[in-house]
Design an enzyme around this catalytic site. Structure first.
Site, mmCIF file in Angstrom:
data_model
loop_
_atom_site.group_PDB
_atom_site.id
_atom_site.type_symbol
_atom_site.label_atom_id
_atom_site.label_comp_id
_atom_site.label_asym_id
_atom_site.label_seq_id
_atom_site.Cartn_x
_atom_site.Cartn_y
_atom_site.Cartn_z
ATOM 1 N N SER A 126 21.836 28.250 119.758
ATOM 2 C CA SER A 126 20.899 28.653 118.716
ATOM 3 C C SER A 126 19.639 29.023 119.466
ATOM 4 C CB SER A 126 20.646 27.498 117.745
ATOM 5 O OG SER A 126 19.755 27.925 116.743
ATOM 6 N N ASP B 171 14.972 37.645 126.138
ATOM 7 C CA ASP B 171 13.766 38.256 125.575
ATOM 8 C C ASP B 171 13.805 38.253 124.046
ATOM 9 O OD1 ASP B 171 15.806 40.161 125.779
ATOM 10 O OD2 ASP B 171 14.501 41.796 126.383
ATOM 11 N N ARG C 287 6.600 2.137 105.624
ATOM 12 C CA ARG C 287 6.080 2.878 106.789
ATOM 13 C C ARG C 287 5.218 1.971 107.669
ATOM 14 N NH1 ARG C 287 0.905 6.518 104.954
ATOM 15 N NH2 ARG C 287 0.344 5.357 103.092
ATOM 16 N N GLU D 247 7.042 20.701 114.652
ATOM 17 C CA GLU D 247 8.179 19.795 114.471
ATOM 18 C C GLU D 247 9.375 20.203 115.321
ATOM 19 O OE1 GLU D 247 6.457 21.167 111.961
ATOM 20 O OE2 GLU D 247 5.486 19.444 111.011
#
Lengths: 622, 622
Positions: free
Chosen positions: B124, B155, B318, B366
């Protein structure tokens, strides 16, 4: 009369006053809500005040006017600034402003199209500029109108790769109608940004991508005013304005200090008083330009004439997609196609050959690809975008946000499943059905032959929401006649008898394995029903309930990981609490594939006819 | 003796010969396979030949040696070049080379770690360089060894935003141990790239991000040789080599022509003959440097001492994650933490405060965040990365590929579901369970209280594969004692009696609504069993089967879209073809949320105690 007609001093005073009002209103509404991002609004208040007072051309009473400028607040958490601006423009009342973030309010924590002046939701950083690039392309190449696109960006979000996809594309296309206003307030969520106030570094980077850049003090209304004039006077490149600002500007307790991101101000009343109190400035925003000029329309070549395939031919469904899309382009001038440098594989190149003016190449930049389609549909165009199913995962955040934008998108993913063969797992869409099913309001289609593909590509044109079509790389036999109907939400019963003992539910390539398995089972004396579930979401609940009632056993077969795809869609039908679950077994890809021929892959994954026959036979014995 | 000791002429001859061999081998194996990307390999053959012959420091007989250089082929479709290089280095045989793309071969269409010399799968596009940045960071800040990282890029893939996240991060960190070799062959999949052979434009862009850049003719071995020397001599910045090349170089029939991407050559035998035929060059690759130097280890502060919470306290999960992560850092020197500029919200900032040397800030990027974690685990470190659950969708392609890389990743998504309240849908992770369930070999955890979170954060440390933990923004009551065990794949029975009429299955925040609903139901005389399904994948099939047998009715409740999450995970248990199936109903988020208080959100989504009570009562009547 607008403020641009005023003498310079008066004009500057008005703009500065408006900036203060926007700050006060941002502080007020966040205080009332008890949450929100006032400091991120305060840094950009002067930038928005000057835009509203001098450059924006917008009829706030006609938010759907095609001549309106586009204003996108890419740093969506600065929504109080947008809402304050809407009040200053007379679009919303002071009392509505104070409903910010409350149950039922249109003024959400991050902007969404529940407000008619917001066409695209923001709040996931790095999306507003790529959407703005799409809007500028729409203005230049589709609508062919002189409206401008203004995007207010944060500095933190310049770390997102999607922003650089946007800079690269806009520079390449020389989109002079686009202005990015970057609020360089130096502070992110948890501390300083990489480059802090180094606007020169930002300018070097952005100008290397073919943009005109301007560095200014973002609290000096004259500098801002001149920068906007320079942007509109620049005719050969998009402009980025790097504005050095102070987060929380105007509230000395928090100004340019870390630790105040995403929090209402502790002593809002004092801050408001220091800012000079609430104001009632209404800004006379200029109306749109070229209102007598209608958006461009593309000539059509007559009635829709879809390609037809003979039963028995072997045709890849991706080929049928390309041909159908080109035919839609012939008949409908609002259909456009977008590619991520794989049009040779997805077959959207067929559309490009016949409709080059309505074909958009984004190179390998899937986030920009999806963002541009979102922008185009927001202006009434009907985009189809296509890339490998696997690479749509690259833009999943954009697709998720597109649902929040209430966008109507037609998304096509090719090269689905292990059936692609030798290229191996990196190229196999094996999670696409799960990903698209989990998008709110989505439609998920997976045709098994060329005529069915053609019909579904046609149906997608009028479908609301995010509509996904999955195509296959290799040829599959045509089993349906040309012109047959395949309603979304339906299915096809391909084999059935009064004494079926099991139902095999396939989709796409597995329909053909299922048919072959049914033949094998018949030889063994087992009657198998076969359903082609081409509409994975919504799925044909009635047909599945009937099959469950009549055959008691269902076997689902999908070229996809076991989670979230066809099998889960079928199970969901029986998760309404109404009846006991039927016996169900899922066949899916359960081991990591390597490289091999398509038939070897399907065999290894247990999705070929032999494997289905074995599983179905076992199921009938249980 | 290596070729670097040879006189210049001889050295150049050897390198040129090796380049020809790599071309021939690429053509041969693609011809044998009948598919593949030989032309994309041929353009970069000289670049790889010179790297192998002069600069790479690698013990091919010890691919896990921590001193080895890292060589990543970001343009993964050029895999024949990698395999040809492995043969030239003596790592694989000629006969294995010719198994390329065949069933069972380690030589897949795109490289994966089935080959011991490949640590990270590519294919990918746009992923190899961000992973390379992670590897260079690992060398500099974790291992503290002088190995170098070489990344061969295409490229076309420079259009991917992820590449610019990588350029930005490497430039900022001044990773002088990193070299990007860009094979500028001008042609993409369906035609010319945006910039074609304008290596100067690439150089301007990349150098603006703080890199040293060199433009060369990528078929001139002397120029390549000097460029690599310049790269290794550059000590204050990463280096990018922009190499102008010709796609299909050496095969005049296809060289620098469009239309030959991803296809074996039509007349391979002729091309091989023109290239001088098959060769048997073996290149003496130099071994790694500083072999006497051990990878750095971080001192630990003694035994693991996890934080403990009192039953009845209200603690956001959290917060418990942040504290547990810091405690793990105290006890284990190989635990590292990665942030995407939201550590203040995810609470990974607690780890940063106590272990700044092992904390990595990637700003809002991310894709680079996940890529770096992949690189770190490949070198034996134990990364935990955290951001908002919603923003992990930004890196979904990287997470999907991480599974193909056989990576062990600990991923934490905060701010899950409508329960976050006012921020609205852009910030709500509502598809994360579906997305992570659909990753091959993944684990999906969703704790409901602080002590459970602590235990699961601990368990993740030793879990193979992609392990996802979902945390909540707001406080939830502590219901478990400190130190209780929560095995992955288990669940907790929180209410049960011999005559239960229905089982409510919750996870995370909905466990608490489910308990409250059970109390309400008891008042109405309905006995409800409550299961805390903290392990969504693998799910506790035994407990669910028992509940189905004993209560006949299951109600699943999740703060997530209906597709692909807890409900589907529970349904899957009963999709094994077996009998004794329960009635199941799923409660989930079915309408697009806006902004509101958390309690209002849960009520609007039908996930509060009253809604659960009503649904459970209905289910018992059906």
């Amino acid at each position: 009369m607008t403020w641009t007609d005023l003498p310079p001093d008066q004009r500057a005073n008005h703009l500065a006053e408006l900036g203060q009002q926007l700050r006060v209103d941002a502080v007020r509404c966040a205080a009332e809500a008890g949450s929100g991002h006032p400091t991120s609004a305060m840094s950009a208040a002067d930038l928005v005040a000057v835009l509203l007072g001098t450059q924006l051309r917008y009829a706030f009473d006609r938010p759907d006017d095609p001549h309106n400028d586009e204003f996108i607040i890419s740093k969506g958490h600065a929504s109080p600034l947008l809402y304050a601006a809407l009040r200053a423009a007379g679009a919303i009342t002071e009392s509505e402003l104070l409903t910010y973030r409350k149950l039922g309010s249109r003024l959400e924590g991050h902007p969404t199209p529940r407000l008619p002046w917001v066409k695209v939701a923001t709040g996931s950083l790095g999306q507003g500029l790529p959407v703005g690039v799409g809007a500028a392309l729409t203005a230049a190449r589709l609508d062919r109108l002189p409206y401008r696109v203004w995007v207010l960006c944060g500095d933190s979000e310049l770390a997102e790769g999607s922003m650089w996809e946007a800079f690269a594309h806009a520079g390449h296309e020389r989109l002079a109608n686009l202005t990015a206003i970057v609020d360089v307030n130096r502070l992110g969520q948890r501390g300083p940004t990489r480059l802090e106030w180094d606007t020169a570094a930002y300018a070097r980077r952005i100008s290397a991508f073919g943009w005109h850049t301007i560095e200014i003090d973002g609290h000096d209304v004259d500098q801002i005013d001149r920068a906007y004039q320079e942007a509109t006077a620049t005719t050969d490149a998009p402009t980025a304005i790097l504005a050095r600002t102070r987060k929380g500007k105007g509230a000395p307790q928090v100004e340019d200090q870390n630790g105040y991101h995403g929090k209402p101000l502790a002593d809002a009343a004092t801050v408001i008083a220091e800012l000079g109190g609430a104001r009632q400035v209404t800004v006379p925003v200029a109306g749109p330009v070229a209102e007598d000029q209608q958006p461009h329309t593309f000539p059509v070549r007559g009635q829709l004439s879809l390609p037809e395939y003979e039963v028995g031919e072997s045709v890849p469904t991706r080929d049928a997609f390309g041909a159908a899309l080109a035919a839609l382009g012939d008949a409908y001038g609002d259909v456009v196609a977008l590619d991520g440098e794989v049009s040779d594989s997805t077959r959207s190149g067929v559309f490009e050959a016949s409709h080059p003016d309505r074909f958009f190449q984004f190179y390998i930049a899937e986030q920009q690809l999806v963002a541009a389609a979102i922008a185009m549909q927001a202006r009434g165009w009907r985009p189809y975008l296509a890339t490998f199913a696997a690479f749509l995962t690259r833009a999943y955040d954009f697709l998720r946000m597109a649902a929040i934008s209430r966008a109507n998108l037609r998304v096509v993913g090719s090269h689905a499943g292990v059936a692609i063969g030798e290229d191996g797992p990196s190229q196999m869409g094996l999670e696409d059905l799960a990903a698209f099913r989990a998008i709110h309001g989505s439609t998920v289609l997976h045709p098994c032959d060329a005529n069915q593909t053609t019909a579904l590509v046609r149906s997608m044109a009028d479908r609301a929401g995010i509509c996904y079509l999955r195509t296959s790389r290799g040829g599959t036999p045509v089993i349906y006649q040309p012109g047959e109907q395949f309603p979304i939400g339906g299915s096809r019963l391909l084999r059935s008898s009064p004494d079926d003992q099991v139902t095999i539910v396939g989709t796409g390539v597995t329909v053909h394995s299922a048919l072959a398995a049914a033949d094998q089972l018949a030889e063994r004396g087992v009657n198998a029903r076969v359903i082609d579930a081409y509409s994975v979401k919504p799925i044909d609940a009635d047909a599945l309930r009937t099959a469950a009632r009549e055959t008691a056993r269902l076997l689902t077969v999908e070229d996809h990981w076991p989670e979230g795809g066809l099998g889960d869609a079928v199970l969901e039908v029986f998760a309404d609490g109404g009846v006991d679950l039927p016996r169900i077994r899922k066949l899916a890809v359960r081991t990591m594939p390597g490289s091999a021929h398509p038939e070897q892959q399907l065999h290894a994954a247990g999705l070929d006819a032999d494997s289905i026959t074995r599983a179905a036979a076992e199921l009938t014995l249980e």
